[in-house]
Scaffold this motif. Structure first.
Motif, PDB file in Angstrom:
ATOM      1  N   ASP A   1       0.813  -1.215   0.000  1.00 52.74           N
ATOM      2  CA  ASP A   1       0.000   0.000   0.000  1.00 52.74           C
ATOM      3  C   ASP A   1       0.846   1.265   0.000  1.00 52.74           C
ATOM      4  OD1 ASP A   1      -2.446  -1.238  -0.139  1.00 52.74           O
ATOM      5  OD2 ASP A   1      -2.594  -1.495   2.022  1.00 52.74           O
ATOM      6  N   GLY A   2       0.861   1.936  -1.150  1.00 50.72           N
ATOM      7  CA  GLY A   2       1.516   3.229  -1.267  1.00 50.72           C
ATOM      8  C   GLY A   2       3.008   3.205  -1.002  1.00 50.72           C
ATOM      9  N   ARG A   3       3.655   2.094  -1.211  1.00 47.13           N
ATOM     10  CA  ARG A   3       5.067   2.007  -0.892  1.00 47.13           C
ATOM     11  C   ARG A   3       5.858   1.369  -2.016  1.00 47.13           C
ATOM     12  NH1 ARG A   3       6.331   0.076   4.473  1.00 47.13           N
ATOM     13  NH2 ARG A   3       4.810   1.345   5.443  1.00 47.13           N
ATOM     14  N   THR A   4       7.126   1.284  -1.752  1.00 50.46           N
ATOM     15  CA  THR A   4       8.021   0.501  -2.591  1.00 50.46           C
ATOM     16  C   THR A   4       8.270  -0.797  -1.854  1.00 50.46           C
ATOM     17  OG1 THR A   4       9.100   2.440  -3.543  1.00 50.46           O
ATOM     18  CG2 THR A   4      10.337   0.376  -3.594  1.00 50.46           C
ATOM     19  N   LEU A   5       8.020  -1.901  -2.528  1.00 46.52           N
ATOM     20  CA  LEU A   5       8.278  -3.214  -1.947  1.00 46.52           C
ATOM     21  C   LEU A   5       9.451  -3.849  -2.663  1.00 46.52           C
ATOM     22  CD1 LEU A   5       7.661  -5.702  -0.198  1.00 46.52           C
ATOM     23  CD2 LEU A   5       6.041  -6.409  -1.979  1.00 46.52           C
ATOM     24  N   VAL A   6      10.471  -4.188  -1.892  1.00 41.90           N
ATOM     25  CA  VAL A   6      11.612  -4.941  -2.417  1.00 41.90           C
ATOM     26  C   VAL A   6      11.492  -6.334  -1.832  1.00 41.90           C
ATOM     27  CG1 VAL A   6      14.112  -5.173  -2.490  1.00 41.90           C
ATOM     28  CG2 VAL A   6      13.067  -2.895  -2.601  1.00 41.90           C
ATOM     29  N   LEU A   7      11.336  -7.317  -2.703  1.00 38.32           N
ATOM     30  CA  LEU A   7      11.260  -8.704  -2.284  1.00 38.32           C
ATOM     31  C   LEU A   7      12.635  -9.317  -2.489  1.00 38.32           C
ATOM     32  CD1 LEU A   7       8.958 -10.390  -1.187  1.00 38.32           C
ATOM     33  CD2 LEU A   7       8.478 -11.146  -3.497  1.00 38.32           C
ATOM     34  N   ASP A   8      13.344  -9.524  -1.386  1.00 39.89           N
ATOM     35  CA  ASP A   8      14.710 -10.037  -1.421  1.00 39.89           C
ATOM     36  C   ASP A   8      14.673 -11.556  -1.390  1.00 39.89           C
ATOM     37  OD1 ASP A   8      17.368 -10.665  -1.141  1.00 39.89           O
ATOM     38  OD2 ASP A   8      17.596  -9.745   0.832  1.00 39.89           O
ATOM     39  N   LEU A   9      14.891 -12.170  -2.555  1.00 41.34           N
ATOM     40  CA  LEU A   9      14.842 -13.620  -2.687  1.00 41.34           C
ATOM     41  C   LEU A   9      16.234 -14.246  -2.648  1.00 41.34           C
ATOM     42  CD1 LEU A   9      12.139 -13.879  -5.511  1.00 41.34           C
ATOM     43  CD2 LEU A   9      11.814 -13.896  -3.023  1.00 41.34           C
ATOM     44  N   SER A  10      17.217 -13.517  -2.143  1.00 43.02           N
ATOM     45  CA  SER A  10      18.591 -14.032  -2.142  1.00 43.02           C
ATOM     46  C   SER A  10      18.765 -15.240  -1.222  1.00 43.02           C
ATOM     47  CB  SER A  10      19.587 -12.929  -1.789  1.00 43.02           C
ATOM     48  OG  SER A  10      19.300 -12.379  -0.529  1.00 43.02           O
ATOM     49  N   GLY A  11      17.853 -15.479  -0.298  1.00 45.13           N
ATOM     50  CA  GLY A  11      17.933 -16.645   0.576  1.00 45.13           C
ATOM     51  C   GLY A  11      17.043 -17.791   0.151  1.00 45.13           C
TER      52      GLY A  11
ATOM     53  N   ASP B   1      -0.499   1.712  -7.372  1.00 46.71           N
ATOM     54  CA  ASP B   1       0.475   2.765  -7.661  1.00 46.71           C
ATOM     55  C   ASP B   1       1.702   2.656  -6.752  1.00 46.71           C
ATOM     56  OD1 ASP B   1       1.329   4.865  -9.247  1.00 46.71           O
ATOM     57  OD2 ASP B   1       0.624   6.373  -7.828  1.00 46.71           O
ATOM     58  N   ALA B   2       2.190   1.427  -6.604  1.00 43.41           N
ATOM     59  CA  ALA B   2       3.376   1.158  -5.789  1.00 43.41           C
ATOM     60  C   ALA B   2       4.480   0.586  -6.682  1.00 43.41           C
ATOM     61  CB  ALA B   2       3.038   0.169  -4.679  1.00 43.41           C
ATOM     62  N   GLU B   3       5.686   0.607  -6.188  1.00 46.21           N
ATOM     63  CA  GLU B   3       6.827   0.019  -6.892  1.00 46.21           C
ATOM     64  C   GLU B   3       7.055  -1.388  -6.364  1.00 46.21           C
ATOM     65  OE1 GLU B   3       8.938   1.283  -9.292  1.00 46.21           O
ATOM     66  OE2 GLU B   3       7.575   2.981  -9.461  1.00 46.21           O
ATOM     67  N   PHE B   4       7.361  -2.314  -7.269  1.00 50.55           N
ATOM     68  CA  PHE B   4       7.661  -3.691  -6.887  1.00 50.55           C
ATOM     69  C   PHE B   4       8.989  -4.079  -7.513  1.00 50.55           C
ATOM     70  CE2 PHE B   4       7.289  -8.306  -7.912  1.00 50.55           C
ATOM     71  CZ  PHE B   4       7.372  -8.781  -6.615  1.00 50.55           C
TER      72      PHE B   4
ATOM     73  N   ALA C   1       1.871  -9.980  -7.087  1.00 46.24           N
ATOM     74  CA  ALA C   1       2.424  -8.815  -6.394  1.00 46.24           C
ATOM     75  C   ALA C   1       2.722  -7.695  -7.382  1.00 46.24           C
ATOM     76  CB  ALA C   1       3.682  -9.195  -5.623  1.00 46.24           C
ATOM     77  N   SER C   2       3.246  -8.045  -8.541  1.00 47.11           N
ATOM     78  CA  SER C   2       3.531  -7.043  -9.572  1.00 47.11           C
ATOM     79  C   SER C   2       2.243  -6.374 -10.051  1.00 47.11           C
ATOM     80  CB  SER C   2       4.255  -7.707 -10.751  1.00 47.11           C
ATOM     81  OG  SER C   2       4.443  -6.798 -11.792  1.00 47.11           O
ATOM     82  N   GLN C   3       1.210  -7.176 -10.279  1.00 45.00           N
ATOM     83  CA  GLN C   3      -0.076  -6.629 -10.726  1.00 45.00           C
ATOM     84  C   GLN C   3      -0.709  -5.754  -9.650  1.00 45.00           C
ATOM     85  OE1 GLN C   3      -2.054 -10.315 -11.697  1.00 45.00           O
ATOM     86  NE2 GLN C   3      -1.394 -10.234 -13.835  1.00 45.00           N
ATOM     87  N   GLN C   4      -0.649  -6.208  -8.406  1.00 40.45           N
ATOM     88  CA  GLN C   4      -1.209  -5.424  -7.302  1.00 40.45           C
ATOM     89  C   GLN C   4      -0.440  -4.117  -7.102  1.00 40.45           C
ATOM     90  OE1 GLN C   4      -3.922  -5.792  -5.237  1.00 40.45           O
ATOM     91  NE2 GLN C   4      -4.530  -7.393  -6.672  1.00 40.45           N
ATOM     92  N   ALA C   5       0.870  -4.167  -7.297  1.00 39.98           N
ATOM     93  CA  ALA C   5       1.677  -2.946  -7.169  1.00 39.98           C
ATOM     94  C   ALA C   5       1.227  -1.914  -8.190  1.00 39.98           C
ATOM     95  CB  ALA C   5       3.157  -3.273  -7.343  1.00 39.98           C
ATOM     96  N   LYS C   6       1.026  -2.341  -9.421  1.00 43.09           N
ATOM     97  CA  LYS C   6       0.561  -1.412 -10.461  1.00 43.09           C
ATOM     98  C   LYS C   6      -0.808  -0.850 -10.109  1.00 43.09           C
ATOM     99  CE  LYS C   6       3.250  -3.442 -14.133  1.00 43.09           C
ATOM    100  NZ  LYS C   6       3.307  -4.427 -15.191  1.00 43.09           N
ATOM    101  N   ALA C   7      -1.708  -1.702  -9.636  1.00 41.73           N
ATOM    102  CA  ALA C   7      -3.054  -1.265  -9.278  1.00 41.73           C
ATOM    103  C   ALA C   7      -3.044  -0.295  -8.101  1.00 41.73           C
ATOM    104  CB  ALA C   7      -3.926  -2.479  -8.952  1.00 41.73           C
TER     105      ALA C   7
END
Length: 137
Positions: free
Chosen positions: A64-74, A97-100, A89-95
């Motif tokens: 919600d209204g943020r930038t989400l960084v999903l760290d999959l390095s582990g 207006d957030a960055e994914f 998550a990508s589709q929801q981010a666009k809907a």
């Protein structure tokens, strides 16, 4: 043929789990907020049909209204259910207006992203720092 209970983790021998690794059927998730409106969700373990719902809930919670960084390095395994979570998550981010952004380093994650073409759909970075700076490969 021997079938092992997925909830039992061997404690010795070749099948023993690493001390820091989540048990089978569990996902390691941690969240930090390095800046206002920015959430980094670090994921460890296997993302499969059993653990994908946990990842989905955590990822969508921080969009919600943020930038989400999903760290999959582990992440040691990324199955089709995990890929579906990334797409949602990508589709929801666009809907919303957030960055994914996705951090993918190991072959366990990069290979499925490349094989499915999703590496070109998401903003994929080699590190959390690069993702936070807005860069991608």
């Amino acid at each position: 043929m021997t079938v092992q209970d997925p909830n039992v983790v061997a404690t010795s021998g070749a099948e023993s789990a690493a001390v820091d690794s989540p048990a089978a059927g569990q996902l390691g998730l941690s969240v930090r907020t390095p800046a206002d409106g920015v959430a980094v969700v670090s994921v460890s373990g296997e993302v499969d049909m059993l653990t994908a719902p946990q990842l989905r809930a955590e990822a969508l919670r921080h969009l919600d209204g943020r930038t989400l960084v999903l760290d999959l390095s582990g992440v040691t395994f990324l199955g089709s259910a995990g890929l579906a979570v990334l797409v949602e998550a990508s589709q929801q981010a666009k809907a919303r207006d957030a960055e994914f952004r996705v951090v993918a380093v190991d072959r366990a994650v990069t290979r499925p992203l490349v094989a499915t073409g999703l590496g070109d759909v998401f903003s994929v970075s080699a590190s959390v720092e690069e993702a936070l700076a807005g860069g991608s490969r």
